[in-house]
Write an enzyme that holds these catalytic residues in place. Sequence first.
Site, PDB file in Angstrom:
ATOM      1  N   GLU A   1      92.085 -75.347   4.090  1.00  0.00           N
ATOM      2  CA  GLU A   1      91.102 -74.267   4.120  1.00  0.00           C
ATOM      3  C   GLU A   1      91.452 -73.299   5.251  1.00  0.00           C
ATOM      4  O   GLU A   1      91.908 -73.697   6.314  1.00  0.00           O
ATOM      5  CB  GLU A   1      89.716 -74.886   4.373  1.00  0.00           C
TER       6      GLU A   1
ATOM      7  N   CYS B   1      86.266 -78.837   2.409  1.00  0.00           N
ATOM      8  CA  CYS B   1      85.630 -79.145   3.693  1.00  0.00           C
ATOM      9  C   CYS B   1      84.220 -79.708   3.532  1.00  0.00           C
ATOM     10  O   CYS B   1      84.021 -80.840   3.120  1.00  0.00           O
ATOM     11  CB  CYS B   1      85.648 -77.892   4.574  1.00  0.00           C
TER      12      CYS B   1
ATOM     13  N   LYS C   1      84.584 -72.129  -3.299  1.00  0.00           N
ATOM     14  CA  LYS C   1      83.708 -73.161  -2.733  1.00  0.00           C
ATOM     15  C   LYS C   1      82.275 -72.980  -3.237  1.00  0.00           C
ATOM     16  O   LYS C   1      81.679 -71.911  -3.084  1.00  0.00           O
ATOM     17  CB  LYS C   1      83.765 -73.066  -1.208  1.00  0.00           C
TER      18      LYS C   1
END
Length: 553
Positions: free
Chosen positions: A303, A413, A363
């Site tokens: 990321e 994440c 995301k």
Amino acid sequence: MLAGLLLFGSFPPRPWWFLAPLGITVLTLTVRGSGRLRGGFGYGLLAGLAFFVPLLPWTGIYVGPLPWLALSTVCAVYIGLFGLLARLLGRMPGWPLWVALAWATAEWARSSFPFGGFPWGRLAFGQADGWFLSLASLGGAPLVSFAVALTGTGAAALISTAWSTRQPRHCTAGSDDVRLEANNAASTEGVSACSSDIVSHTPDQTSKIAGTPSARTALITAAVTVVLMPVAGLLLNSALPDPDRGDRTITVAAIQGSVPRLGLDFNAQRRAVLDNHVRRTKELARAVEAGQAKKPDVVIWPENSSDIDPLRNADAATLITEASEQIGAPILVGAVLVNGDRTTTNSVIVWNGAAGPGERHDKKIIQPFGEYLPMRSFFRLFSEYADRAGYFVPGHGDGVVHAAGIDIGVATCYEVAFDRAFEDAMRAGAQLLTVPTNNATFGDSEMTYQQLAMSRIRAVEHGRALVVAATSGVSAIIAADGSVRQETPQFVPAALVADLPLRTSNTLATRVGPAPEVVFVVLTAAALVTAVVRRRRAHTAAAPRPEIGQPVS
């Protein structure tokens, strides 16, 4: 507070997973009882503070203590709610089961509300090195947490039962608990219930009580409860997938380029971060050409490896293309993309050499107070860092990208903390999982190890090999049995290359999805209704009755 510290001690980087059931035991013995409900909440709140305050300091490293302490307090409230529920349910027959379900329900609530919830600190995420890990393949993180909680409440029942059968029983006339136990003909500890008279057993009578069938049954039941879940986890280990076998094998590389500096402003040198990942990928390409490393089928960057939007910036696109061509494989690039309305998305793009960008995962579960700020004008009153929160928007899709003929499930994440992160990807046929992450914003803290443990739980939950690619570490190769095959140190450029099996078969946890947690919540609600009804009946039975002939006011 001891209970909370024991729970904290069970989390990585410490390998003391066995402290978690001990913490639940201490907490259950503390909050369970006949006192006021607010007492159960208060003791639970203290345990929650002792747990979350040392667990979450990384949330305030660069923004001061207020966000850290505020978040810890909000999380502690849910442990307080558990204490309240445990006090209500702790007088029910079979109470260790109901109290353990109450813990699972409190975790569900904390993982859902507010602002989408905050699952960090679930008991399951401290069990990556423990006996309970394999249970994730049956019911995911919720089942692991429930198993740990049930072991702890079973131990509390064992201690409570053993203690009560060795102590004289003193009963006070008219107390709610006495009348409740009298109405049920026996106490939940397996000793005789008391009526309205004050009763005290002599040592000989106490010995007889301890030897009664009901007392022996209670002790045996509690002992079985203590060993049931850990032993089940150990036995299930043999049923986990062979970490080296699958439908076919591919070679995957994870690149950790590292960052110029840590902190919120690490990406002030965005070009340097991109250059680091390009450079380390080209070094791997030279090692492959020299026969020192195996050529990967796909390369995974972390990321924020390109916070310069490569879809808008030709220089960034050229650098990524060069790296992909030299390594001879598509690269999953973590990039920040600027949308037409000036919002941003945190994306993973498949970059296919000269062909350029292909599929992408935006995301879907974005971090409140970091990637976006709910109620921005309100929170601006409390912190000067409010305006540094991003303007990210959540993406859509099933979480799968296709590269080199491989279906790869992506959870970026923060997403990996949520049970739903990989659900859509697994339904879409993900053969391999990856967690690209950026931990540079949390410095040299325990955060990266806590997150790595979550990835290990997800690997077992879905029966898939999993690749963690982190900007500053720890990057890791995780097998389907949750074992860490390779990992990098923090804050150094590195590359991991591994042969990983691809699978299409699904675990029971993948097939049933959120069903176990739904069952836990429904059972808790049913038990709570029953407990409230019993409590009201007990209060009614305990109310003084007027004498015959006396007027009723």
